[in-house]
Design a protein around this motif. Sequence first.
Motif, PDB file in Angstrom:
ATOM      1  N   ASN A   1       3.108 -53.213 -80.322  1.00 20.42           N
ATOM      2  CA  ASN A   1       4.369 -53.927 -80.121  1.00 20.42           C
ATOM      3  C   ASN A   1       4.859 -54.638 -81.375  1.00 20.42           C
ATOM      4  N   GLY A   2       4.381 -54.191 -82.531  1.00 20.92           N
ATOM      5  CA  GLY A   2       4.904 -54.674 -83.799  1.00 20.92           C
ATOM      6  C   GLY A   2       4.473 -56.077 -84.181  1.00 20.92           C
ATOM      7  N   ILE A   3       3.401 -56.571 -83.600  1.00 20.79           N
ATOM      8  CA  ILE A   3       2.881 -57.892 -83.938  1.00 20.79           C
ATOM      9  C   ILE A   3       1.707 -57.690 -84.884  1.00 20.79           C
ATOM     10  N   SER A   4       1.817 -58.187 -86.103  1.00 17.01           N
ATOM     11  CA  SER A   4       0.812 -57.940 -87.126  1.00 17.01           C
ATOM     12  C   SER A   4      -0.343 -58.942 -87.014  1.00 17.01           C
ATOM     13  N   ILE A   5      -1.567 -58.407 -87.150  1.00 16.00           N
ATOM     14  CA  ILE A   5      -2.779 -59.226 -87.142  1.00 16.00           C
ATOM     15  C   ILE A   5      -3.333 -59.254 -88.571  1.00 16.00           C
ATOM     16  N   PRO A   6      -3.493 -60.405 -89.212  1.00 10.97           N
ATOM     17  CA  PRO A   6      -3.331 -61.758 -88.683  1.00 10.97           C
ATOM     18  C   PRO A   6      -2.035 -62.440 -89.101  1.00 10.97           C
ATOM     19  N   GLU A   7      -1.113 -61.688 -89.721  1.00  9.95           N
ATOM     20  CA  GLU A   7       0.100 -62.335 -90.255  1.00  9.95           C
ATOM     21  C   GLU A   7       0.911 -63.026 -89.148  1.00  9.95           C
ATOM     22  N   ASP A   8       1.086 -62.347 -88.021  1.00  7.64           N
ATOM     23  CA  ASP A   8       1.877 -62.910 -86.919  1.00  7.64           C
ATOM     24  C   ASP A   8       1.018 -63.590 -85.852  1.00  7.64           C
TER      25      ASP A   8
END
Length: 326
Positions: free
Chosen positions: A241-248
């Motif tokens: 779902n386009g959520i970056s780990i760990p940036e977001d």
Amino acid sequence: MFNGKSGVSSTVRRQVIEKANELGYRSPLTSAMHNRSLTRVIGLIVPSMVNYMHMHWAQAIIEAAAEEGYDVFVSTTGDDPERLAQVASTFAARNVDGVISTGGMRLDARSYGTLHSARIPVVNLSRAVEHADASFIGIDDALAARELMNHVLDHGVDKIATVIGPRFSTASAEREHAFVEAAGERGINIPGRWRVSTRLHRNGGRIAAQELLGDPAGRPEAIVCGSDEVALGVVEYSIVNGISIPEDLLVVGSDGLARSRSPLLGLTTIVQPVVDMAKAAFSVLLERIADPGTPLRTVICPHRIHIGTSCGCNSDETNALSTSRS
């Protein structure tokens, strides 16, 4: 030779036991104490084989049992109390010599009563059961959870959610309580809607992530999980779902599976000594099989925190922390 005590190598013991089994020999001392013949079979209860932690425990127990000439019947419960009661009845009917359970439920009395009535000793692994006549092997779940939460808080986040397994598991319940308490001590309140209980597998993690991350405007900055499999489910949902780990989003787990700690996944997690715990569980059970009068034991095994990159630490920080902890 037949009571598991030291002084004989595992190879010699296994060879003698195998020959004794072929001849139908049973230890007179142990048979008299039980008032029944040994079957040289133990039962192993696990919630499921979907969670890799349970698979690794099962394999380690099977190998430890084989060293002593025991076979293992493995049965899964799906964390269903009715299924657990049925498994206990089946093991009692099959006259197994003992049972190791990783699937205990905190207030379960029925299945343990069934096994106790059949004079079958029980060792609980990872999950304790209140008022059960059973030994326990585990880690200090509360301490481990506090260490994990404090590491996440050191990254400066204040919007934190927790995802654990079923609360009837003492391990899950203790981890959740410690997560919330540790955050509270540092002025961070974790709202009830961000304290999620789910099934202990990756799909459970994906379902929890959907619940927590569905609203981009109101989602947490970090998700602290009580299981590696659950954490990996959260990571999978996030990436899709386009959520970056760990940036977001920061994500950490508990269990310390080897694949979770690989450079590919880089999960920050609490590492449990899986093989040592399994061997300890079988050793304690063997003591009770040999002598039912042996006192119940509680064995707390050491854990450690593995710092990956999913918590926001970069590779240089990870290497420095790993070096300082070695």
